[in-house]
Every structure is written in structure tokens, then in C-alpha cells.
Design an enzyme around this catalytic site. Sequence first.
Site, PDB file in Angstrom:
ATOM      1  N   CYS A 129       0.809  -1.216   0.000  1.00 21.36           N
ATOM      2  CA  CYS A 129       0.000   0.000   0.000  1.00 21.36           C
ATOM      3  C   CYS A 129       0.850   1.277   0.000  1.00 21.36           C
ATOM      4  O   CYS A 129       0.571   2.222  -0.747  1.00 21.36           O
ATOM      5  CB  CYS A 129      -0.956  -0.002   1.189  1.00 21.36           C
ATOM      6  SG  CYS A 129      -0.188  -0.426   2.767  1.00 21.36           S
ATOM      7  N   HIS A 249      -2.784   6.386   4.843  1.00 19.34           N
ATOM      8  CA  HIS A 249      -1.341   6.418   5.067  1.00 19.34           C
ATOM      9  C   HIS A 249      -0.789   7.772   4.606  1.00 19.34           C
ATOM     10  O   HIS A 249      -1.168   8.284   3.552  1.00 19.34           O
ATOM     11  CB  HIS A 249      -0.639   5.325   4.262  1.00 19.34           C
ATOM     12  CG  HIS A 249      -0.840   3.942   4.801  1.00 19.34           C
ATOM     13  ND1 HIS A 249      -1.489   3.683   5.978  1.00 19.34           N
ATOM     14  CD2 HIS A 249      -0.449   2.729   4.288  1.00 19.34           C
ATOM     15  CE1 HIS A 249      -1.498   2.373   6.191  1.00 19.34           C
ATOM     16  NE2 HIS A 249      -0.884   1.780   5.186  1.00 19.34           N
TER      17      HIS A 249
END
Length: 344
Positions: A129, A249
Site C-alpha cells: 500500500c 497512510h
Amino acid sequence: MKKVNVAIVGATGAVGTKILEKLLERDFPMDSIKLLASKRSAGLEITANGQTFIVEETVPESFEGIDIAFFSAGGNISKMFVSEAVDRGAVVIDNTSAYRMIKDIPLVVPEVNPEALKRHSGIIANPNCSTIQMVTALEPIRQKLGLSRVIVSTYQAVSGAGIEAIDELQKQSTEFESRTTNNATLLPTGSGKRFYPIAFNAIPQIDAFDSSGYTLEELKMINETKKIFEDDKLHVSATCVRIPVVSGHSESVYFEIENEDTSVADIKSLLENAPGIVLQDNPDKQSYPMALFAEGEDAVFVGRIRKDPDHPKGFHMWVVTDNLLKGAALNSVQIAECLINEKG
């Protein structure tokens, strides 16, 4: 356009449920869809976009007649069932780390290296990711200005460690007054000897440590970036940190280009016209990407672009995305869309 038969392995997990939502939301051309999970999850009902689906147990025969199979149930499950799916004619898009660094298996971000899909032999790997959002932001810069060095520090949400980690963060947040670690059972890594609370904390470890002193998460970012860019000479280093955010994130990315006569305005111009990127960079109005506002959004958000004060070819930027969407589920669905569009 031809419709295909789809399966999602790990359909009850955080990424699996998002894959289902994105397939329905984007009107992916499906003739049928099969939701697969462990035996204990068989029979569960999952509702998405007003439709209800029944979860089935994952067995080799589950892949009969399947054209595209998404895997997001962990590396061990992928190693157990991916070959079964491929042998039955499916193209597998794998969200785990099981196949990412195998030489002949393409590691794909559609905005960066869609041409790599032409080299697949039944398995396509979805990158980590954190790697996905970073290379998406770097690619337009790399294409026009070259790229020689990348140093990234990540601030990663707990959803990257699964639904259980979200639950643990929420529980710890309500119990914080006790300031004990008694209810810490998952982070920094399930295989570790010690666990620390994530609520009101920052843990500088994601996954286990390698003998080099880097964690496996950091090594993923380093090695995957080089593979996606097909550049073993690119200098990449990473420090990965878990923070008490549910989804989204964030990354502080330092990069060095090859052209010394480049301005911040040049970098911004490249990014604001790049696919999949939203430029949020207006310091006067305190406008910059934040995880809170990236949650649920498909884009990679980029801001805080500035020139390094001591290196004429160095720049810094702040990159944020929803790790469950562009960092996982959306990227997988985009890969499948590329496959469909290629076949017509």
C-alpha cells in the site's frame, strides 16, 4: 464489452470488502461474483451497494469457471490457492506479498507501469500500500525529470494491519487513562515477542526486523519501488511508522532529480496534470493533504512540495491516500479494468 466471472478470496476482510464495493461502484463488467473466505465464515451475508451476497468456503473447486480472482486473505492462503485458480483458467490479482518480488510476475500500478500487464502468465501482484501511493506521486516527476534517490518516512494507519488492529485502537483509546499495555496484543507485529499500545503512540516498527536493521515493510518499499520503475540503480531508503489513525497512510518523501534547473512550480505542474493525483498545496491557506480527509477517496493527494535548502536537485513532498482504496482494493480493480480493456 464481454462480462467476466469474478471471485474475491478474503471477502470478509478489510480489503476484500472494499474490492467488492469498488467493483459494484465502478460498474465492473461482471457476469457473476463469488465471495470466498475461510470455512468458519461460510454462510455469512455481506451487503454492498444494496445487494446481498453469501460467503462460500474457499476450496480448489471454487475457481471453476472464474475469469478473474482477487486474493486478499494473506500470503499463506495465496500460496495455497493461487495455483489452483490459475490452473483452472483464472487470472489472479494478488494483494499479498507472496508474489511481489518473483521476477517474472508483474508488480503493477496502472498509472505507472500498465505495460507490465502484457507479461503476466496468470498472476499479477498488487504492490504494498505504501509503495503504491509513493510511486504514483513520483512517476510523473521521474518521467520528465529523472530520479536518482528517494528517502521516505511513512505514517501508516492501523487499518493496514487489519480489522483487529482497528478494534484494538478504538478499545485502547477509551481505556487510555490506565496507561497500561495489558490490552496490546497485535502491534507492532503479530509474530513479535512484545506488543505496544497504538493509542496516543507512534510505533517505529511495521512487520519483523531483517538482519539489516530494516523492517520487512521498509524492505518492501525499497525493493518494490525498484522493480516497478525497473531501475536497480535507484537509491531508495524507508522508515515505516504505525500511528493511531484508522485509515489513510501519510508519507514524507524526499527525492532527488537529474535536472538542477527545476523549480517547485515545475514539480507542481507535473503533478496537477497527472492521472490519479490531486494536488493540495497552498500553504497560505493551510491547504495540504491529511489522512482524515483522504479516507474514502480514490485519489493520491500530494502537497507540501518544497525544494531542499542544501541540495540543488533535492525536493520534499507530503503524500496521502486511503490505504484500503488506492493502496489496495482500488488498485486491484484498476488492474482488472486494464485487463478487460485490453481484451475489449
